[in-house]
Design a protein around this motif. Structure first.
Motif, PDB file in Angstrom:
ATOM      1  N   ARG A 107       0.767  -1.287   0.089  1.00  0.00           N
ATOM      2  CA  ARG A 107       0.056  -0.201  -0.016  1.00  0.00           C
ATOM      3  C   ARG A 107       0.946   1.286  -0.053  1.00  0.00           C
ATOM      4  O   ARG A 107       0.281   2.325  -0.322  1.00  0.00           O
ATOM      5  CB  ARG A 107      -0.986  -0.088   1.140  1.00  0.00           C
ATOM      6  N   VAL A 108       1.918   1.142   0.427  1.00  0.00           N
ATOM      7  CA  VAL A 108       2.925   2.330   0.659  1.00  0.00           C
ATOM      8  C   VAL A 108       3.609   2.588  -0.762  1.00  0.00           C
ATOM      9  O   VAL A 108       4.393   1.516  -1.008  1.00  0.00           O
ATOM     10  CB  VAL A 108       3.832   2.104   1.885  1.00  0.00           C
ATOM     11  N   GLY A 109       3.664   3.685  -1.211  1.00  0.00           N
ATOM     12  CA  GLY A 109       4.385   4.051  -2.809  1.00  0.00           C
ATOM     13  C   GLY A 109       5.972   3.737  -2.281  1.00  0.00           C
ATOM     14  O   GLY A 109       6.372   3.934  -1.420  1.00  0.00           O
ATOM     15  N   LYS A 110       6.612   3.149  -3.359  1.00  0.00           N
ATOM     16  CA  LYS A 110       8.043   2.949  -3.541  1.00  0.00           C
ATOM     17  C   LYS A 110       8.628   3.597  -4.498  1.00  0.00           C
ATOM     18  O   LYS A 110       8.241   3.741  -5.457  1.00  0.00           O
ATOM     19  CB  LYS A 110       8.384   1.478  -3.367  1.00  0.00           C
ATOM     20  N   LEU A 111       9.898   4.067  -4.116  1.00  0.00           N
ATOM     21  CA  LEU A 111      10.798   4.655  -5.223  1.00  0.00           C
ATOM     22  C   LEU A 111      11.251   3.864  -6.290  1.00  0.00           C
ATOM     23  O   LEU A 111      11.681   2.526  -5.694  1.00  0.00           O
ATOM     24  CB  LEU A 111      12.010   5.433  -4.691  1.00  0.00           C
ATOM     25  N   THR A 112      11.023   4.058  -7.536  1.00  0.00           N
ATOM     26  CA  THR A 112      11.672   3.070  -8.567  1.00  0.00           C
ATOM     27  C   THR A 112      13.037   3.592  -8.978  1.00  0.00           C
ATOM     28  O   THR A 112      13.385   5.098  -8.630  1.00  0.00           O
ATOM     29  CB  THR A 112      10.647   3.030  -9.674  1.00  0.00           C
ATOM     30  N   VAL A 113      13.634   3.077  -9.837  1.00  0.00           N
ATOM     31  CA  VAL A 113      15.174   3.599 -10.264  1.00  0.00           C
ATOM     32  C   VAL A 113      14.650   5.030 -10.932  1.00  0.00           C
ATOM     33  O   VAL A 113      15.524   5.719 -11.031  1.00  0.00           O
ATOM     34  CB  VAL A 113      15.652   2.356 -11.069  1.00  0.00           C
ATOM     35  N   GLU A 114      13.704   4.861 -11.983  1.00  0.00           N
ATOM     36  CA  GLU A 114      13.306   5.841 -12.718  1.00  0.00           C
ATOM     37  C   GLU A 114      13.046   7.221 -11.902  1.00  0.00           C
ATOM     38  O   GLU A 114      13.530   8.296 -12.429  1.00  0.00           O
ATOM     39  CB  GLU A 114      12.003   5.592 -13.663  1.00  0.00           C
ATOM     40  N   ILE A 115      12.292   6.950 -10.784  1.00  0.00           N
ATOM     41  CA  ILE A 115      11.690   8.221 -10.082  1.00  0.00           C
ATOM     42  C   ILE A 115      13.017   8.851  -9.315  1.00  0.00           C
ATOM     43  O   ILE A 115      13.215   9.990  -9.578  1.00  0.00           O
ATOM     44  CB  ILE A 115      10.806   7.743  -9.068  1.00  0.00           C
ATOM     45  N   VAL A 116      14.005   7.825  -9.012  1.00  0.00           N
ATOM     46  CA  VAL A 116      15.192   8.537  -8.291  1.00  0.00           C
ATOM     47  C   VAL A 116      15.969   9.015  -9.242  1.00  0.00           C
ATOM     48  O   VAL A 116      16.686  10.209  -9.191  1.00  0.00           O
ATOM     49  CB  VAL A 116      15.936   7.183  -7.706  1.00  0.00           C
TER      50      VAL A 116
END
Length: 124
Positions: A107-116
């Motif tokens: 349920r918690v949003g996670k950072l992806t490589v693209e977002i980083v």
């Protein structure tokens, strides 16, 4: 003396003594005794001469705020797990806890490589 002190700060509800003062975050009755914070039921069990070393102190009645000496129950971890299952109907197993935590993580949003990469590339 301690039992009278606790009874004076409780309300009788049937056979139970319902604690009227502070409780911990999980609802366990707490009090200051000899400049230290204690669980009220632990103090009652010690006053009764019960061995509480490495054990849990709970109630026979299942009322979380009850501090009645007649309801104090000292149990091991294994016995406590069985009580939890009986009282809640939910088994306390590692597999169940893992499923719950995995579901919460999804349920918690996670950072992806693209977002980083976007965050690093952004100015400011």
């Amino acid at each position: 003396m301690l039992v009278e002190y606790i009874k004076a700060r409780s309300t009788e509800d049937g056979d139970c003594w319902i604690w009227n003062l502070a409780c911990s975050g999980n609802g366990t009755p707490k009090l200051m005794w000899q400049k230290k914070q204690w669980g009220a039921r632990r103090l009652v069990a010690m006053e009764m001469g019960l061995n509480i070393e490495g054990k849990f102190v709970t109630t026979k009645c299942g009322n979380q705020r009850c501090v009645c000496p007649d309801h104090v129950l000292v149990v091991t971890r294994k016995q406590m797990d069985k009580l939890i299952v009986e009282r809640t109907g939910h088994p306390y197993r590692i597999e169940r806890r893992k499923k719950i935590s995995d579901a919460q993580r999804k349920r918690v949003g996670k950072l992806t490589v693209e977002i980083v990469a976007q965050i690093r590339a952004a100015e400011g």
